[in-house]
Design an enzyme around this catalytic site. Structure first.
Site, short mmCIF file in Angstrom:
data_model
loop_
_atom_site.label_atom_id
_atom_site.label_comp_id
_atom_site.label_asym_id
_atom_site.label_seq_id
_atom_site.Cartn_x
_atom_site.Cartn_y
_atom_site.Cartn_z
N ARG A 114 -1.98 -6.25 -7.97
CA ARG A 114 -0.98 -7.33 -7.97
C ARG A 114 -1.32 -8.22 -9.16
NH1 ARG A 114 -2.50 -8.97 -1.99
NH2 ARG A 114 -4.45 -8.67 -3.06
N SER A 123 -3.03 -7.91 3.31
CA SER A 123 -3.30 -7.76 4.73
C SER A 123 -3.63 -9.10 5.37
CB SER A 123 -4.45 -6.78 4.95
OG SER A 123 -4.07 -5.48 4.57
N LYS A 140 -18.18 -5.67 7.88
CA LYS A 140 -16.91 -6.37 7.72
C LYS A 140 -16.14 -6.34 9.04
CE LYS A 140 -12.90 -6.49 4.67
NZ LYS A 140 -12.15 -5.80 3.61
N HIS A 161 0.84 -1.20 0.00
CA HIS A 161 0.00 0.00 0.00
C HIS A 161 0.88 1.25 0.00
CE1 HIS A 161 -3.16 -2.49 2.37
NE2 HIS A 161 -3.61 -2.36 1.13
#
Length: 172
Positions: free
Chosen positions: A100, A138, A51, A27
Site C-alpha cells: 500500500r 486487518s 503474536k 490480500h
C-alpha cells in the site's frame, strides 16, 4: 512446519506470505493478480506463537482456501521461521508482496533488503495495491467489525464468506 507442495520442476513458483488474520479484499486482489503471473502461487500463512492472532492458523488456512478455491494454481500452506527459508524450501526464488503506497513502502523496502542479505537468490516482486484497497488492513477491519453490525459495510473490506467467521471470533 509446511507440507510438501507438488509442482512441476519447470514451474515458475511464487510465494505470498503473511498472517492473513483475516484475509482481506486487498490480500485477495494481490492473490488473484499474482496467480495470473506465475504457474503456481503458494500462500504462506505465517505461524508466530508470540503474536496474538484473532484466528488460529487452521482457521486462517480454511478462510484463505475458501476464498481462493476458484484459483486452480493457488496452494495454501503454513510456515514458521523466516519467510525466505520457506520460499527456498518450496523451490521458489520469488516472494510476492502486496504494498500500500502510503503505509507499507518503507517497511517493505527494509524487509526486502534484509531478505536479500539472508538469501540473495530470492527476488521480491511488489504488487501495488489497487486504490480501492490502499487503506484496507486487518487491524482496521477488526476495528470496524467490532463497532459495526452492518455486513454490507464489512463487505467493502473482506470477502463476504469471511464475515460470519469474523463475527464469531469477535464474540468469543
Amino acid at each position: 512446519m509446511h507440507s510438501s507442495t507438488s509442482t512441476h520442476p519447470d514451474d515458475r513458483i511464487a510465494v505470498y506470505t503473511g498472517s492473513f488474520d483475516p484475509i482481506t479484499l486487498g490480500h485477495l486482489h494481490i492473490i488473484e493478480r499474482a496467480s495470473r503471473l506465475f504457474d503456481t502461487l503458494v500462500i504462506g500463512i505465517g505461524v508466530n506463537a508470540d503474536k496474538r492472532s484473532l484466528f488460529t492458523p487452521q482457521q486462517r488456512r480454511d478462510l484463505v482456501s475458501q476464498v481462493t478455491s476458484g484459483l486452480n494454481n493457488v496452494k495454501v500452506e503454513f510456515f514458521d521461521g523466516l519467510a525466505v527459508d520457506f520460499v527456498h524450501s518450496l523451490g521458489s526464488r520469488v516472494m510476492v508482496r502486496g504494498i500500500r503506497p502510503l503505509t507499507d513502502t518503507a517497511g517493505e523496502f527494509t524487509m526486502m533488503m534484509a531478505n536479500r542479505q539472508l538469501n540473495p537468490e530470492i527476488e521480491t516482486v511488489f504488487l501495488m495495491a489497487d486504490e480501492r484497497f490502499a487503506h484496507v488492513s486487518s487491524s482496521l477491519l477488526k476495528q470496524i467489525a467490532g463497532i459495526s453490525d452492518d455486513d454490507q459495510q464489512l463487505e467493502k473490506f473482506v470477502p463476504a464468506s469471511v464475515i460470519p467467521a469474523l463475527r464469531q471470533q469477535l464474540r468469543s
